[in-house]
Design a protein around this motif. Sequence first.
Motif, short mmCIF file in Angstrom:
data_model
loop_
_atom_site.label_atom_id
_atom_site.label_comp_id
_atom_site.label_asym_id
_atom_site.label_seq_id
_atom_site.Cartn_x
_atom_site.Cartn_y
_atom_site.Cartn_z
N ASP A 182 0.83 -1.20 0.00
CA ASP A 182 0.00 0.00 0.00
C ASP A 182 0.87 1.26 0.00
N ILE A 183 1.97 1.22 0.74
CA ILE A 183 2.87 2.38 0.75
C ILE A 183 3.51 2.56 -0.63
N ASP A 184 4.05 1.47 -1.18
CA ASP A 184 4.77 1.57 -2.46
C ASP A 184 3.85 1.95 -3.61
N TYR A 207 2.38 1.00 9.73
CA TYR A 207 2.53 2.20 8.89
C TYR A 207 3.39 3.24 9.59
N ALA A 212 4.93 6.29 7.35
CA ALA A 212 4.00 6.47 6.24
C ALA A 212 2.61 6.85 6.74
#
Length: 296
Positions: A182-184, A207, A212
């Motif tokens: 989800d971050i990338d 997270y 993030a």
Amino acid sequence: MEQPRYRGRFAPSPTGPLHFGSLVTALASWLEARRAGGDWLVRIEDLDPLREPPEATGEILHSLACHGLHSDEPICYQSHRHDAYQAAIEQLLAQGKAYRCQCSRKQLKANGGYHPAHCRNGTSAPATAPCAVRFALEDQDCHWPDQLLGPQQQAVRAELDDPVLQRKEGFYAYQLAVVVDDIDQGITHVVRGSDLLPLTAQQLQIYRAFGAQPPHWLHIPVIVNAEGQKLSKQTHAPALNDSRPVGNLVGALTALGQQPPAALVEGTVEDVLAWGRAHWRRDHIPLTSGHPPYDT
């Protein structure tokens, strides 16, 4: 401050073909993204080859295509991202936010959830001992807003609730991969089943460990069978009938509380999706679990 572009995703595990409950989640996430003028991505969470029939991924992608649900970007396969997960684990270990754990489930249960090997304290396992990697949670009374369910609260307890990031067999775990991906991918909004709601507080801490911003969450009720069990491979949920996508989509809209007109079943997939986009109302989604149409 300008809001980032909406980026949502649908992320099935290829343990079998799509069933009606999967379609409901996929459609809800697609409609949320379309109404926001954003992107909708498909991610295949193929982390456990021991549970994944080789034909399942192709069946899933074929079903999505039959129902007019196409990813706006190339499909992301978690099986291709092991290097990213390993780098994330090494980062957390170096920061003291994760630890190697040699305890078995039986040992943890017998010890009330605490680690008899004192793994969190940095006790080294023998070089030959297989180890899992766990995230080191902090005690927290966690609060966050859900876009359907409203304010949420969940307590997490250090050590007792520490999630596995990598299993002893070497497989990367969902709680790590979902956050890293989800971050990338820049995911800003997540629509998923309410069965995953209890994992949210743990994910918020992961997270934060990566520095993030977590996504906005919207948890929809799961679809259950006649016995009240969530539709899944384990409960023998039937595969979607890809030869009748219009009926399936109308059924999914109905399960989402959108009240599509009966005449819509005489139209095309494009007609149903266009109606869904034009009439989508998040506040019409029911808060309780529903049942699939008998003929789905």
